[in-house]
Design a protein around this motif. Structure first.
Motif, PDB file in Angstrom:
ATOM      1  N   GLU A   1       0.851  -1.178   0.000  1.00  0.00           N
ATOM      2  CA  GLU A   1       0.000   0.000   0.000  1.00  0.00           C
ATOM      3  C   GLU A   1       0.890   1.232   0.000  1.00  0.00           C
ATOM      4  O   GLU A   1       1.771   1.362   0.846  1.00  0.00           O
ATOM      5  CB  GLU A   1      -0.894   0.016   1.237  1.00  0.00           C
ATOM      6  N   ILE A   2       0.675   2.116  -0.968  1.00  0.00           N
ATOM      7  CA  ILE A   2       1.427   3.367  -1.002  1.00  0.00           C
ATOM      8  C   ILE A   2       0.458   4.490  -0.674  1.00  0.00           C
ATOM      9  O   ILE A   2      -0.654   4.533  -1.214  1.00  0.00           O
ATOM     10  CB  ILE A   2       2.037   3.637  -2.401  1.00  0.00           C
ATOM     11  N   THR A   3       0.885   5.341   0.229  1.00  0.00           N
ATOM     12  CA  THR A   3       0.050   6.472   0.611  1.00  0.00           C
ATOM     13  C   THR A   3       0.819   7.756   0.372  1.00  0.00           C
ATOM     14  O   THR A   3       1.969   7.866   0.779  1.00  0.00           O
ATOM     15  CB  THR A   3      -0.312   6.390   2.106  1.00  0.00           C
ATOM     16  N   LEU A   4       0.214   8.690  -0.316  1.00  0.00           N
ATOM     17  CA  LEU A   4       0.794  10.031  -0.427  1.00  0.00           C
ATOM     18  C   LEU A   4      -0.169  10.985   0.254  1.00  0.00           C
ATOM     19  O   LEU A   4      -1.334  11.101  -0.143  1.00  0.00           O
ATOM     20  CB  LEU A   4       0.974  10.429  -1.899  1.00  0.00           C
ATOM     21  N   LEU A   5       0.322  11.625   1.285  1.00  0.00           N
ATOM     22  CA  LEU A   5      -0.522  12.547   2.031  1.00  0.00           C
ATOM     23  C   LEU A   5      -0.610  13.863   1.261  1.00  0.00           C
ATOM     24  O   LEU A   5       0.400  14.529   1.042  1.00  0.00           O
ATOM     25  CB  LEU A   5       0.092  12.744   3.420  1.00  0.00           C
TER      26      LEU A   5
ATOM     27  N   LEU B   1       4.100   0.766   2.320  1.00  0.00           N
ATOM     28  CA  LEU B   1       4.023  -0.312   3.303  1.00  0.00           C
ATOM     29  C   LEU B   1       3.719  -1.619   2.594  1.00  0.00           C
ATOM     30  O   LEU B   1       3.018  -1.644   1.591  1.00  0.00           O
ATOM     31  CB  LEU B   1       2.902  -0.034   4.314  1.00  0.00           C
ATOM     32  N   ASP B   2       4.271  -2.688   3.136  1.00  0.00           N
ATOM     33  CA  ASP B   2       3.898  -3.987   2.580  1.00  0.00           C
ATOM     34  C   ASP B   2       3.443  -4.903   3.712  1.00  0.00           C
ATOM     35  O   ASP B   2       3.226  -4.454   4.830  1.00  0.00           O
ATOM     36  CB  ASP B   2       5.056  -4.598   1.799  1.00  0.00           C
ATOM     37  N   GLY B   3       3.282  -6.166   3.423  1.00  0.00           N
ATOM     38  CA  GLY B   3       2.720  -7.117   4.370  1.00  0.00           C
ATOM     39  C   GLY B   3       3.466  -7.211   5.690  1.00  0.00           C
ATOM     40  O   GLY B   3       2.925  -7.707   6.680  1.00  0.00           O
ATOM     41  N   ASP B   4       4.697  -6.733   5.743  1.00  0.00           N
ATOM     42  CA  ASP B   4       5.462  -6.799   6.987  1.00  0.00           C
ATOM     43  C   ASP B   4       5.002  -5.772   8.006  1.00  0.00           C
ATOM     44  O   ASP B   4       5.342  -5.873   9.174  1.00  0.00           O
ATOM     45  CB  ASP B   4       6.955  -6.529   6.713  1.00  0.00           C
ATOM     46  N   HIS B   5       4.308  -4.759   7.548  1.00  0.00           N
ATOM     47  CA  HIS B   5       3.936  -3.686   8.452  1.00  0.00           C
ATOM     48  C   HIS B   5       2.495  -3.808   8.916  1.00  0.00           C
ATOM     49  O   HIS B   5       1.616  -4.188   8.150  1.00  0.00           O
ATOM     50  CB  HIS B   5       4.085  -2.323   7.769  1.00  0.00           C
ATOM     51  N   THR B   6       2.300  -3.460  10.183  1.00  0.00           N
ATOM     52  CA  THR B   6       0.963  -3.333  10.709  1.00  0.00           C
ATOM     53  C   THR B   6       0.836  -1.911  11.203  1.00  0.00           C
ATOM     54  O   THR B   6       1.746  -1.419  11.864  1.00  0.00           O
ATOM     55  CB  THR B   6       0.762  -4.303  11.886  1.00  0.00           C
ATOM     56  N   HIS B   7      -0.238  -1.268  10.871  1.00  0.00           N
ATOM     57  CA  HIS B   7      -0.353   0.096  11.403  1.00  0.00           C
ATOM     58  C   HIS B   7      -1.800   0.527  11.570  1.00  0.00           C
ATOM     59  O   HIS B   7      -2.730  -0.096  11.058  1.00  0.00           O
ATOM     60  CB  HIS B   7       0.450   1.105  10.554  1.00  0.00           C
ATOM     61  N   GLN B   8      -1.951   1.579  12.356  1.00  0.00           N
ATOM     62  CA  GLN B   8      -3.263   2.109  12.676  1.00  0.00           C
ATOM     63  C   GLN B   8      -3.220   3.626  12.553  1.00  0.00           C
ATOM     64  O   GLN B   8      -2.939   4.326  13.521  1.00  0.00           O
ATOM     65  CB  GLN B   8      -3.645   1.719  14.114  1.00  0.00           C
ATOM     66  N   PRO B   9      -3.480   4.123  11.363  1.00  0.00           N
ATOM     67  CA  PRO B   9      -3.398   5.573  11.178  1.00  0.00           C
ATOM     68  C   PRO B   9      -4.540   6.293  11.896  1.00  0.00           C
ATOM     69  O   PRO B   9      -5.687   5.850  11.843  1.00  0.00           O
ATOM     70  CB  PRO B   9      -3.529   5.761   9.670  1.00  0.00           C
ATOM     71  N   ILE B  10      -4.199   7.373  12.560  1.00  0.00           N
ATOM     72  CA  ILE B  10      -5.173   8.215  13.244  1.00  0.00           C
ATOM     73  C   ILE B  10      -4.924   9.649  12.803  1.00  0.00           C
ATOM     74  O   ILE B  10      -3.775  10.074  12.718  1.00  0.00           O
ATOM     75  CB  ILE B  10      -4.985   8.138  14.779  1.00  0.00           C
ATOM     76  N   THR B  11      -5.989  10.358  12.526  1.00  0.00           N
ATOM     77  CA  THR B  11      -5.791  11.763  12.168  1.00  0.00           C
ATOM     78  C   THR B  11      -6.581  12.678  13.091  1.00  0.00           C
ATOM     79  O   THR B  11      -7.759  12.456  13.349  1.00  0.00           O
ATOM     80  CB  THR B  11      -6.173  12.030  10.687  1.00  0.00           C
ATOM     81  N   GLN B  12      -5.896  13.685  13.606  1.00  0.00           N
ATOM     82  CA  GLN B  12      -6.560  14.674  14.466  1.00  0.00           C
ATOM     83  C   GLN B  12      -7.320  15.678  13.620  1.00  0.00           C
ATOM     84  O   GLN B  12      -8.495  15.933  13.828  1.00  0.00           O
ATOM     85  CB  GLN B  12      -5.521  15.435  15.316  1.00  0.00           C
ATOM     86  N   GLU B  13      -6.605  16.254  12.645  1.00  0.00           N
ATOM     87  CA  GLU B  13      -7.163  17.377  11.890  1.00  0.00           C
ATOM     88  C   GLU B  13      -7.874  16.933  10.614  1.00  0.00           C
ATOM     89  O   GLU B  13      -8.426  17.759   9.898  1.00  0.00           O
ATOM     90  CB  GLU B  13      -6.037  18.357  11.538  1.00  0.00           C
ATOM     91  N   GLY B  14      -7.838  15.628  10.337  1.00  0.00           N
ATOM     92  CA  GLY B  14      -8.394  15.139   9.092  1.00  0.00           C
ATOM     93  C   GLY B  14      -7.311  15.136   8.023  1.00  0.00           C
ATOM     94  O   GLY B  14      -6.314  15.837   8.143  1.00  0.00           O
ATOM     95  N   CYS B  15      -7.481  14.288   6.999  1.00  0.00           N
ATOM     96  CA  CYS B  15      -6.471  14.270   5.938  1.00  0.00           C
ATOM     97  C   CYS B  15      -7.054  13.732   4.642  1.00  0.00           C
ATOM     98  O   CYS B  15      -8.081  13.058   4.623  1.00  0.00           O
ATOM     99  CB  CYS B  15      -5.251  13.447   6.355  1.00  0.00           C
ATOM    100  N   VAL B  16      -6.388  14.079   3.563  1.00  0.00           N
ATOM    101  CA  VAL B  16      -6.722  13.539   2.247  1.00  0.00           C
ATOM    102  C   VAL B  16      -5.469  12.889   1.678  1.00  0.00           C
ATOM    103  O   VAL B  16      -4.393  13.493   1.691  1.00  0.00           O
ATOM    104  CB  VAL B  16      -7.213  14.637   1.284  1.00  0.00           C
ATOM    105  N   CYS B  17      -5.591  11.649   1.259  1.00  0.00           N
ATOM    106  CA  CYS B  17      -4.440  10.912   0.733  1.00  0.00           C
ATOM    107  C   CYS B  17      -4.746  10.394  -0.660  1.00  0.00           C
ATOM    108  O   CYS B  17      -5.899  10.125  -0.990  1.00  0.00           O
ATOM    109  CB  CYS B  17      -4.146   9.684   1.596  1.00  0.00           C
TER     110      CYS B  17
END
Lengths: 212, 247
Positions: free
Chosen positions: B181-185, B205-221
């Motif tokens: 998964e590629i994310t461009l903020l 990120l690939d299968g090796d990564h686990t993550h939990q994105p949280i946004t305070q102000e909101g975001c567009v990716c």
């Protein structure tokens, strides 16, 4: 024509360092591109063609895997060179770099057409070939100055010095009118009236060009 | 300040035109925002151009391509200085015909109007979209809680590209990626276990990564992913069907 081309060729010595662009690229290339852009110069185009076509064909065989596709890539790339030469800007890079971009973009789109039967051309969106429109160097297009900052500054600089100081203080240094009055040692009423005069004058000047 | 960039390998692949379209688009979108990578791409392009148009490298490649004519280095010198020999006559005729055809076509009309910046409105804010996306349509926005997503109308095999909006205070439950998964903020910011991300950051990120994105102000990716994401914790595993939604 052969003569014209050959005099621009660098010496075929293996010790030419690959990362030294100056020694490898015939300086004529960018002149030829300019002549194509400015005068639709067929001679210059022929010279470009003779330099690039064999190399594009080779690149095409490697990327696209067939002689026929490679020839199509030559046709496509050189057509774009002919039609879009005005987008090249000698100040922003070597002619080879620009032609490479044109070629890689055409090859990318061809590959998508072959593989995915996809007719949508994306190459020039992903890798812009318009060096003239890029960043600040574009005098011809408004894009690099879409907030008109440079142009505004030109107008501001034509104002009388006293008015200039007020406009620059308020809009460029973001000082308050009070701060400015203090700094210039004049009453705040004077700052206000200078600003009013200056803005009226700017409006008038801009109105001559942007009449809407 | 952009802190997360594509690797040199990715940039080289980008310059060579070897990346799939959606990956090339997201890399281009980062490069548009990142002066550092723009300079790097410029250098890599100069190098790639030198390689493709290198006089000194001609020999081996040419020898593989018999149809292109007699190709010994000596022979090329002959062509350059003495004109074309019979072996190359056919090729020369083709070239002449091609040159005539091309030069008969008009120059591209210079567009007088500056390229309009494509903008979208998300959650009341206007966001200018990357130039690389300018001729690609957006499918309809679909919402799910604080997440909404619009797919790019781009046909790219198994890869999916989307705009993803996470509203203020929203998060994506802890997940991993089966593929990549590629994310461009593009706007706003978010945090995950690995750090804080701001506009322009490029995160692969690939299968090796686990993550939990949280946004305070909101975001567009802008996101590109190769497979459904997979939720890993507690109740959120119930959400795995929506992994397909985000993908």
């Amino acid at each position: 024509m052969q003569q014209t081309v050959s005099k621009g060729y660098p010496k075929r010595e293996s010790n030419i360092i690959a990362n030294n662009i100056e020694t490898q690229v015939p300086p004529e290339l960018s002149h030829w591109l300019d002549s194509v852009a400015m005068q639709r110069d067929k001679q210059a185009f022929t010279a470009l063609f003779q330099f690039f076509a064999p190399k594009i064909r080779r690149f095409g065989i490697k990327q696209l895997g067939s002689e026929a596709q490679a020839n199509e890539l030559v046709q496509e790339t050189m057509t774009n060179v002919w039609r879009k030469a005005h987008l090249y800007n000698v100040d922003k890079g070597a002619a080879t770099t620009w032609v490479y971009t044109v070629m890689r973009n055409a090859s990318f789109d061809m590959l998508r057409r072959i593989k995915a039967k996809n007719e949508q051309n994306l190459g020039d969106d992903i890798w812009p070939i318009d060096m003239a429109q890029d960043e600040a160097q574009s005098e011809e297009s408004n894009f690099g100055d879409h907030l008109m900052e440079k142009q505004m500054l030109n107008y501001v600089n034509t104002l009388p010095p006293a008015q200039q100081a007020v406009v620059k203080g308020v809009y460029y240094q973001e000082l308050s009118q009070e701060q400015l009055a203090q700094q210039l040692g004049v009453p705040i009423g004077t700052v206000k009236s200078r600003l009013r005069l200056a803005l009226a004058k700017l409006k008038q000047q801009m109105g001559e060009q942007y009449n809407d | 300040m952009i802190k997360h960039h594509p690797t040199s390998n990715v940039l080289s692949g980008f310059v060579a035109g070897d990346l799939p379209a959606s990956v090339a688009i997201i890399v281009a979108s980062h490069v548009e925002l990142c002066r550092e990578c723009a300079n790097h791409v410029q250098q890599l392009t100069e190098q790639a151009a030198m390689q493709a148009f290198d006089m000194t490298a001609d020999d081996d490649w040419l020898n593989d391509q018999v149809q292109l004519g007699d190709t010994s280095p000596q022979h090329i010198n002959d062509i350059d200085h003495d004109g074309i020999d019979s072996n190359d006559m056919e090729l020369a005729c083709d070239s002449r015909a091609m040159i005539d055809a091309i030069t008969a076509s008009p120059a591209q009309v210079k567009s007088a109007v500056a390229q309009t910046v494509t903008e979208i409105e998300v959650a009341g804010q206007r966001i200018s979209l990357p130039r690389a996306m300018k001729s690609i349509g957006l499918r309809e926005w679909q919402g799910l809680g604080k997440l909404s997503r619009a797919r790019l109308a781009l046909d790219d095999d198994e890869l999916r590209a989307s705009l993803l909006h996470i509203d203020k205070g929203g998060s994506v439950p802890c997940h991993t990626h089966k593929g990549f998964e590629i994310t461009l903020l593009l706007q706003g910011s978010f945090d995950d276990e690995m750090g804080h991300y701001t506009a322009g950051d490029f995160i692969w990120l690939d299968g090796d990564h686990t993550h939990q994105p949280i946004t305070q102000e909101g975001c567009v990716c802008l996101t590109v992913s190769s497979d459904a994401i997979h939720f890993t914790q507690g109740m959120s595993q119930l959400l795995n069907p929506i992994g397909r939604f985000i993908y």
